[in-house]
Design a protein around this motif. Structure first.
Motif, PDB file in Angstrom:
ATOM      1  N   ASP A  57       0.814  -1.145  -0.215  1.00 57.37           N
ATOM      2  CA  ASP A  57      -0.066  -0.024  -0.117  1.00 57.37           C
ATOM      3  C   ASP A  57       0.776   1.277  -0.063  1.00 57.37           C
ATOM      4  OD1 ASP A  57      -2.097  -1.850   0.130  1.00 57.37           O
ATOM      5  OD2 ASP A  57      -2.447  -1.607   2.284  1.00 57.37           O
ATOM      6  N   LEU A  58       1.898   1.106   0.735  1.00 56.12           N
ATOM      7  CA  LEU A  58       2.919   2.187   0.765  1.00 56.12           C
ATOM      8  C   LEU A  58       3.475   2.545  -0.633  1.00 56.12           C
ATOM      9  CD1 LEU A  58       3.852   4.480   2.773  1.00 56.12           C
ATOM     10  CD2 LEU A  58       5.672   2.956   3.164  1.00 56.12           C
ATOM     11  N   MET A  59       4.024   1.515  -1.109  1.00 52.68           N
ATOM     12  CA  MET A  59       4.416   1.574  -2.533  1.00 52.68           C
ATOM     13  C   MET A  59       3.596   2.115  -3.561  1.00 52.68           C
ATOM     14  SD  MET A  59       7.611   0.515  -3.320  1.00 52.68           S
ATOM     15  CE  MET A  59       7.624  -0.175  -4.873  1.00 52.68           C
ATOM     16  N   GLU A  60       2.515   1.894  -3.383  1.00 54.38           N
ATOM     17  CA  GLU A  60       1.281   2.326  -4.479  1.00 54.38           C
ATOM     18  C   GLU A  60       1.211   3.791  -3.992  1.00 54.38           C
ATOM     19  OE1 GLU A  60      -3.292   1.083  -4.686  1.00 54.38           O
ATOM     20  OE2 GLU A  60      -1.941  -0.330  -5.329  1.00 54.38           O
ATOM     21  N   GLU A  61       1.250   4.144  -2.877  1.00 53.34           N
ATOM     22  CA  GLU A  61       1.026   5.597  -2.616  1.00 53.34           C
ATOM     23  C   GLU A  61       2.228   6.584  -3.179  1.00 53.34           C
ATOM     24  OE1 GLU A  61       0.319   8.413   1.236  1.00 53.34           O
ATOM     25  OE2 GLU A  61       0.005   6.399   1.477  1.00 53.34           O
ATOM     26  N   ARG A  62       3.254   6.151  -2.715  1.00 53.71           N
ATOM     27  CA  ARG A  62       4.698   6.803  -2.860  1.00 53.71           C
ATOM     28  C   ARG A  62       5.021   6.506  -4.007  1.00 53.71           C
ATOM     29  NH1 ARG A  62       6.279   7.727   2.502  1.00 53.71           N
ATOM     30  NH2 ARG A  62       4.076   8.122   3.800  1.00 53.71           N
ATOM     31  N   PHE A  63       4.990   5.397  -4.841  1.00 50.51           N
ATOM     32  CA  PHE A  63       5.617   5.279  -6.104  1.00 50.51           C
ATOM     33  C   PHE A  63       4.683   4.743  -7.110  1.00 50.51           C
ATOM     34  CE2 PHE A  63       9.004   4.322  -2.839  1.00 50.51           C
ATOM     35  CZ  PHE A  63      10.412   4.665  -3.508  1.00 50.51           C
ATOM     36  N   PRO A  64       3.995   5.764  -7.394  1.00 52.08           N
ATOM     37  CA  PRO A  64       2.545   5.621  -8.388  1.00 52.08           C
ATOM     38  C   PRO A  64       3.199   4.948 -10.034  1.00 52.08           C
ATOM     39  CG  PRO A  64       3.000   7.837  -8.129  1.00 52.08           C
ATOM     40  CD  PRO A  64       3.803   7.255  -7.096  1.00 52.08           C
ATOM     41  N   ALA A  65       4.332   5.576 -10.299  1.00 59.57           N
ATOM     42  CA  ALA A  65       4.789   5.269 -11.466  1.00 59.57           C
ATOM     43  C   ALA A  65       5.182   3.594 -11.510  1.00 59.57           C
ATOM     44  CB  ALA A  65       5.830   6.043 -11.921  1.00 59.57           C
TER      45      ALA A  65
END
Length: 740
Positions: A57-65
């Motif tokens: 979830d954190l990756m999806e939020e902070r690394f959208p690309a």
């Protein structure tokens, strides 16, 4: 219950054309909705509340690309024996392949010589490919281009293998439905001796399954129901649908044999066998819907969709089946019987002569303790492999050795170490840190000193500079205990890292997901068993008006499910007889398999308990002695239960031919579980225990007898209401149905 179902059965028989048209209309409506619906989504795997899911979830939020959902591929090269991949000719061949990897759907290709993805030995290298679109949107042309590019390298003398999710295709589910239906048709033909009668349960069950599966397809995009969900619903819906129709049709024949007219026989069949169907279906629904307790969305959706299909199967059994019996007429019996009884269509008086079921029941009554010990010891021996069960999630290392994915996996392990196929991904949330760069370096340096770590890649920050990813390569394979220990070690140090740097460190990756998944399964097992077995126990208390009979049913289920899991471990993990069912690669048992089997098998096992023991309970209520009730139960129910079990086993076994390892394992596990439960537990353990208990088997405390509602599954109230066979007045019957 029995009285209401009796009236419903008569109504459905009498108004059979209307009932049939309603079900056909439902089938057409569901089919139209399915044909116009969007394609079903892929399985959305999530583990709410776990550290691995928080990291995602954190990756999806902070690394959208980086989380755009594009497919990936890995092309692995190996130089010919005695040569280096960096040799001029080999390097040129690799670069030629890399140049061909670009295409309309390709986002980026990492050249192994510029990305420095070359093994220390200099013999193996790999190129990473990132695509613009997710896996489900990858075209056949893109996959063909990837294969053609690999062939260029092979033509130049290199070994070229490929991995990654871009190679994923919808698994071949085999011909499970066709095989199951074919075997069911043969069994029904033998049971009824009439082609028309055999076809009726098949047609009604298929209608119910098609309505259920079409509804799943229609709601797939809205509710996130994948193709796997439909497969499970088909598997279970078809099995119980045929069985439920078989039980009611068999009871209908028995009522005709006793001299009742066709409409009355249909009403009594639904009122008695239909009551057992309703409560048996409820136990299956409880077991399947209870999977929601595990709190894994994919498992919840599979359970609820299958439970809905079972509900449809029950409704079909108590409405469409009696309607179908009305269309069949005397053809419920074979031609020989109809010729012998041209006016009534009722068999000769000796048609109910003692068969194998009665002889077996009498044998058990003579040697109950020996039969009980033999059954329990036998199942216990089969269950022994459970002690060595290794749970895990499949990866490319579990693919058949003949596949390019497995060969690429093995090449990567050879060139870069076994841990390279399952690196750990650390997500560092540095918003609470004064110096994110320094925090990332400190964490990376600390992790690099831990036992079992080969390399730690430099931290890669997002655009905001407040979150970083750190890739950690273990020195052991992803599913090893050493890698699991490393994950736990890093997680144990998370509080220390936060105190020192102000950054929050989360561990993700395949191994971390596996650990978290197994933990979720372990944590959910006791609540799940408590809920499902507890509710089913209360239900069976009401059905059997006994404390010991439901307790015996639950303990018998435990025996059969442990033995089935033991067989699954022996075949899919140890490799015993694996070649006979097409298991090309052994490995860990899927983490969700035990709790899934417990849920499904418990529900299905209670089917046979209800159908067999309600006959005994019915005989007990009518004044028969304990030993005679067992004989009566087997005389009236053993043949039907045997036929139903063979049908269900054949339906599940048909899915063993699927290429998907999860479907194959589910089909084998469920088939073996039903085999053990129906023919060992219900046919041997149940009569042996009842014979040893005698009259005590039906003991129920008086205070509990007053508290529990009497659902009258055996039809005692119905018998009193009918007063020896006179049906209720037409006005009362129609008034009751209109109120319902």
């Amino acid at each position: 219950m029995a009285t209401f179902l009796y009236r419903l059965g008569r109504f459905s028989f009498r108004r059979r054309r209307i009932v049939a048209l309603v079900w056909v209309a439902l089938l057409v409506a569901a089919g139209i909705a399915a044909s116009t619906a969007s394609s079903p989504p892929d399985d959305d795997f999530a583990l709410p509340g776990t550290e691995a899911q928080k990291a995602f979830d954190l990756m999806e939020e902070r690394f959208p690309a980086a989380n755009a959902g594009g497919a990936t591929a890995r092309v692995v090269f190996r130089a010919p024996s005695g040569e280096k991949i960096t040799a001029t000719e080999n390097k040129a061949a690799v670069e030629k392949v890399v140049g061909e990897l670009s295409g309309p759907q390709t986002a980026a290709v990492a050249n192994p010589f510029t990305a420095k993805t070359i093994s220390r030995s200099g013999t193996i290298a790999y190129a990473s490919v990132q695509y613009k679109v997710p896996v489900q949107d990858i075209t056949d042309a893109t996959r063909e281009d990837l294969e053609k590019a690999a062939d260029l390298g092979r033509d130049a003398g290199l070994t070229v293998e490929m991995g990654g999710d871009v190679l994923f295709t919808e698994p071949d589910m085999g011909h499970g439905e066709i095989i199951g239906i074919a075997v069911a048709a043969v069994v029904l033909l033998v049971t009824f001796g009439s082609l028309v009668a055999a076809g009726s349960p098949l047609i009604t069950a298929l209608m119910g399954v098609m309505i259920g599966v079409s509804s799943i397809a229609a709601l797939g995009a809205t509710l996130g129901l994948s193709a796997t969900t439909s497969t499970l619903a088909t598997m279970i819906g078809l099995a119980v649908g045929i069985d439920y129709a078989l039980f009611i049709a068999s009871r209908y024949r028995a009522e005709l044999i006793e001299g009742r007219d066709r409409e009355e026989a249909a009403g009594r069949a639904v009122g008695t066998a239909g009551s057992a169907v309703v409560f048996a279906g409820l136990t299956v629904v409880i077991a399947l819907a209870g999977l929601a307790v595990v709190n894994i969305p994919i498992l919840t959706k599979m359970g609820l969709a299958a439970a809905a299909t079972v509900v449809i199967a029950v409704l079909v059994a108590i409405t469409l089946v009696p309607a179908a019996l009305g269309f069949i007429g005397k053809r419920i019996f074979g031609r020989r019987v109809r010729k012998a009884n041209p006016e009534t269509g009722v068999p000769h008086p000796d048609a109910g002569a003692a068969g194998m079921g009665v002889r077996w029941a009498r044998f058990v009554l003579r040697r109950p303790l020996a039969v009980l010990l033999a059954a329990v010891v036998g199942l216990g021996v089969v269950a022994l492999p459970v002690a060595d069960m290794n749970l895990g999630l499949p990866d490319e290392g579990n693919q058949p050795t003949s596949s390019t994915q497995r060969r690429a996996y093995d090449l990567m392990a050879e060139g870069f170490g076994p841990g390279f196929n399952g690196p750990l991904l650390l997500i560092l949330d540095a918003r609470g840190s004064d110096d994110p760069q320094a925090a990332a370096k400190a964490v990376g340096d600390s992790v690099a000193t831990l036992d079992g770590v080969v390399t730690v890649a430099p931290a890669a920050f997002n655009e905001a500079g407040d979150t970083a990813t750190i890739t950690v390569v273990p020195d052991s394979r992803p599913s090893s205990t050493s890698t699991e220990a490393l994950v736990e070690d890093i997680r144990d140090r998370a509080d220390e890292y936060r105190k020192q740097t102000g950054a929050v460190v989360l561990v993700s990756g395949a191994t971390a997901i596996n650990i978290d998944f197994s933990q979720v399964m372990d944590d959910a097992l006791v609540p799940y068993l408590t809920l499902v077995v507890g509710l089913a126990f209360v239900l069976l208390l009401m059905v059997f008006r006994s404390v010991l009979v439901p307790l015996k049913a639950a303990l018998g289920f435990l025996l059969s499910v442990l033995a089935a899991l033991g067989a699954v471990v022996a075949v899919f993990q140890w490799g015993w007889l694996a070649g006979l069912i097409g298991v090309e690669q052994t490995g860990p048992i899927m983490s969700m398999m035990p709790i899934f089997m417990i849920g499904v098998v418990f529900g299905l096992a209670m089917d046979y308990e209800v159908f067999l023991v309600t006959r005994m309970r019915e005989a007990h209520v009518h004044g028969e002695k304990p030993g005679q009730t067992i004989v009566t139960g087997f005389k009236l129910g053993a043949r039907v239960v045997t036929a139903a079990a063979i049908i269900m086993i054949s339906v599940f076994a048909g899915f063993i031919g699927a290429s998907d390892s999860m479907i194959k394992m589910m089909g084998f596990g469920l088939a073996v579980a039903i085999l053990f439960d129906a023919f060992v537990v219900r046919m041997a353990v149940v009569p042996a225990v009842l014979a040893l208990l005698g009259e005590r088997a039906w003991w129920l405390p008086r205070w509990l007898d007053r508290v529990l509602p009497n659902v009258d599954v055996e039809g005692e109230r119905l018998q009193r209401h009918l007063g020896g066979g006179t049906p209720p007045e037409q006005g009362e019957r129609d008034a009751e149905l209109s109120r319902v």
